[in-house]
Design a protein around this motif. Sequence first.
Motif, PDB file in Angstrom:
ATOM      1  N   SER A  43      11.930   6.535  10.167  1.00  0.00           N
ATOM      2  CA  SER A  43      10.746   5.832   9.703  1.00  0.00           C
ATOM      3  C   SER A  43      10.082   6.660   8.617  1.00  0.00           C
ATOM      4  CB  SER A  43       9.757   5.614  10.852  1.00  0.00           C
ATOM      5  OG  SER A  43       8.567   5.021  10.367  1.00  0.00           O
ATOM      6  N   SER A  44       9.557   5.985   7.623  1.00  0.00           N
ATOM      7  CA  SER A  44       8.842   6.670   6.554  1.00  0.00           C
ATOM      8  C   SER A  44       7.372   6.877   6.917  1.00  0.00           C
ATOM      9  CB  SER A  44       8.952   5.876   5.247  1.00  0.00           C
ATOM     10  OG  SER A  44       8.370   4.588   5.407  1.00  0.00           O
ATOM     11  N   LEU A  45       6.978   6.424   8.096  1.00  0.00           N
ATOM     12  CA  LEU A  45       5.591   6.489   8.544  1.00  0.00           C
ATOM     13  C   LEU A  45       5.449   7.433   9.729  1.00  0.00           C
ATOM     14  CD1 LEU A  45       5.068   2.622   8.508  1.00  0.00           C
ATOM     15  CD2 LEU A  45       4.455   4.229   6.692  1.00  0.00           C
ATOM     16  N   GLU A  49       1.520   4.756  13.246  1.00  0.00           N
ATOM     17  CA  GLU A  49       1.595   3.690  12.254  1.00  0.00           C
ATOM     18  C   GLU A  49       2.890   2.889  12.414  1.00  0.00           C
ATOM     19  OE1 GLU A  49       0.880   3.055   7.449  1.00  0.00           O
ATOM     20  OE2 GLU A  49       0.935   5.088   8.268  1.00  0.00           O
ATOM     21  N   THR A  50       3.982   3.565  12.719  1.00  0.00           N
ATOM     22  CA  THR A  50       5.252   2.871  12.950  1.00  0.00           C
ATOM     23  C   THR A  50       5.121   1.935  14.137  1.00  0.00           C
ATOM     24  OG1 THR A  50       6.521   4.728  12.038  1.00  0.00           O
ATOM     25  CG2 THR A  50       7.709   3.184  13.459  1.00  0.00           C
ATOM     26  N   MET A  51       4.549   2.416  15.238  1.00  0.00           N
ATOM     27  CA  MET A  51       4.402   1.575  16.429  1.00  0.00           C
ATOM     28  C   MET A  51       3.452   0.414  16.169  1.00  0.00           C
ATOM     29  SD  MET A  51       5.304   0.732  19.457  1.00  0.00           S
ATOM     30  CE  MET A  51       6.194   2.055  20.254  1.00  0.00           C
ATOM     31  N   ASP A  52       2.353   0.670  15.486  1.00  0.00           N
ATOM     32  CA  ASP A  52       1.410  -0.412  15.169  1.00  0.00           C
ATOM     33  C   ASP A  52       2.083  -1.493  14.326  1.00  0.00           C
ATOM     34  OD1 ASP A  52      -0.575   0.892  16.616  1.00  0.00           O
ATOM     35  OD2 ASP A  52      -1.588   1.683  14.829  1.00  0.00           O
ATOM     36  N   ARG A  53       2.899  -1.082  13.370  1.00  0.00           N
ATOM     37  CA  ARG A  53       3.629  -2.048  12.537  1.00  0.00           C
ATOM     38  C   ARG A  53       4.685  -2.785  13.369  1.00  0.00           C
ATOM     39  NH1 ARG A  53       3.476  -2.567   7.329  1.00  0.00           N
ATOM     40  NH2 ARG A  53       5.692  -3.046   7.260  1.00  0.00           N
ATOM     41  N   LEU A  54       5.292  -2.080  14.300  1.00  0.00           N
ATOM     42  CA  LEU A  54       6.269  -2.697  15.187  1.00  0.00           C
ATOM     43  C   LEU A  54       5.606  -3.811  16.003  1.00  0.00           C
ATOM     44  CD1 LEU A  54       9.244  -2.399  15.974  1.00  0.00           C
ATOM     45  CD2 LEU A  54       8.554  -0.703  17.645  1.00  0.00           C
ATOM     46  N   VAL A  55       4.442  -3.535  16.566  1.00  0.00           N
ATOM     47  CA  VAL A  55       3.701  -4.546  17.323  1.00  0.00           C
ATOM     48  C   VAL A  55       3.407  -5.757  16.440  1.00  0.00           C
ATOM     49  CG1 VAL A  55       1.488  -5.053  18.450  1.00  0.00           C
ATOM     50  CG2 VAL A  55       2.702  -2.936  18.985  1.00  0.00           C
ATOM     51  N   ALA A  56       2.940  -5.516  15.224  1.00  0.00           N
ATOM     52  CA  ALA A  56       2.621  -6.613  14.304  1.00  0.00           C
ATOM     53  C   ALA A  56       3.865  -7.439  13.973  1.00  0.00           C
ATOM     54  CB  ALA A  56       1.990  -6.055  13.030  1.00  0.00           C
ATOM     55  N   GLU A  57       4.988  -6.778  13.735  1.00  0.00           N
ATOM     56  CA  GLU A  57       6.239  -7.491  13.423  1.00  0.00           C
ATOM     57  C   GLU A  57       6.717  -8.321  14.612  1.00  0.00           C
ATOM     58  OE1 GLU A  57       7.811  -7.853  10.554  1.00  0.00           O
ATOM     59  OE2 GLU A  57       6.465  -6.517   9.471  1.00  0.00           O
ATOM     60  N   ILE A  58       6.614  -7.760  15.805  1.00  0.00           N
ATOM     61  CA  ILE A  58       7.028  -8.476  17.016  1.00  0.00           C
ATOM     62  C   ILE A  58       6.187  -9.738  17.183  1.00  0.00           C
ATOM     63  CG2 ILE A  58       6.963  -8.359  19.546  1.00  0.00           C
ATOM     64  CD1 ILE A  58       7.767  -5.324  19.158  1.00  0.00           C
ATOM     65  N   ARG A  59       4.896  -9.592  17.063  1.00  0.00           N
ATOM     66  CA  ARG A  59       3.996 -10.745  17.217  1.00  0.00           C
ATOM     67  C   ARG A  59       4.210 -11.770  16.111  1.00  0.00           C
ATOM     68  NH1 ARG A  59      -0.913  -7.128  19.444  1.00  0.00           N
ATOM     69  NH2 ARG A  59      -0.291  -7.248  21.640  1.00  0.00           N
ATOM     70  N   ALA A 161       9.213  -2.372  10.302  1.00  0.00           N
ATOM     71  CA  ALA A 161       8.185  -1.495  10.852  1.00  0.00           C
ATOM     72  C   ALA A 161       8.360  -0.063  10.363  1.00  0.00           C
ATOM     73  CB  ALA A 161       8.227  -1.533  12.377  1.00  0.00           C
ATOM     74  N   ALA A 162       9.596   0.389  10.258  1.00  0.00           N
ATOM     75  CA  ALA A 162       9.880   1.772   9.913  1.00  0.00           C
ATOM     76  C   ALA A 162       9.782   2.058   8.413  1.00  0.00           C
ATOM     77  CB  ALA A 162      11.262   2.175  10.401  1.00  0.00           C
ATOM     78  N   ASN A 163      10.085   1.098   7.606  1.00  0.00           N
ATOM     79  CA  ASN A 163      10.153   1.312   6.160  1.00  0.00           C
ATOM     80  C   ASN A 163       9.589   0.132   5.404  1.00  0.00           C
ATOM     81  OD1 ASN A 163      11.658   3.916   6.132  1.00  0.00           O
ATOM     82  ND2 ASN A 163      13.079   2.666   7.329  1.00  0.00           N
ATOM     83  N   PRO A 164       8.264   0.025   5.371  1.00  0.00           N
ATOM     84  CA  PRO A 164       7.643  -1.101   4.665  1.00  0.00           C
ATOM     85  C   PRO A 164       7.900  -1.014   3.161  1.00  0.00           C
ATOM     86  CG  PRO A 164       5.980   0.489   5.314  1.00  0.00           C
ATOM     87  CD  PRO A 164       7.276   0.945   5.921  1.00  0.00           C
ATOM     88  N   ASP A 165       7.976  -2.168   2.555  1.00  0.00           N
ATOM     89  CA  ASP A 165       8.212  -2.220   1.092  1.00  0.00           C
ATOM     90  C   ASP A 165       7.002  -1.774   0.313  1.00  0.00           C
ATOM     91  OD1 ASP A 165      10.078  -5.232   1.546  1.00  0.00           O
ATOM     92  OD2 ASP A 165      10.773  -3.174   1.547  1.00  0.00           O
TER      93      ASP A 165
END
Length: 165
Positions: A43-45, A49-59, A161-165
């Motif tokens: 992950s680049s984060l 932040e990676t986990m928070d983005r993971l939650v957002a992507e899952i939802r 989640a790991a590597n946002p654009d």
Amino acid sequence: MPTCSRSSRADSSERLAARKRNGSSIPTADSLGIMEGLTTIPSSLDPKETMDRLVAEIRAKGMNVFARIDHATGAAEVGLTLRPTELILFGNALGGTPLMQSVQTVGIDLPLKVLVWQDAEGKTWVSYYEPCWIARRHGVRNTEQVVSKMDAALSTIARKAANPD
């Protein structure tokens, strides 16, 4: 029975070698590059932040987050230290039920899980078992389309989640 495109030990070893060539190797002490069925991506984060983005992507994919387990906090509560290590359990009945209808023991590996962790050098990683590997492990049959969709969704979620654009 579902087939995995990336889950053999040879493929895992090739992926680890490619990561090393590209300058992003998994620490040898963790030796995750050769675990069958386990995908680990950098992950680049940072971990939170990676986990928070993971939650957002899952939802965003319409799935339910069932639990978020912070292993480092649990360790601290008993006076131990652990680098950031957090597990999320998620999914939906449309994806998991057909697998359990085929072989109920697949329920031990569902809902899906993703681990976000930090290595000794401070690098963040995202690890998960591939749904096709879970299906193969339990001998699930006649669910190739569902498993394929689960594989694609999980891979997309983890990478976004790991590597946002």
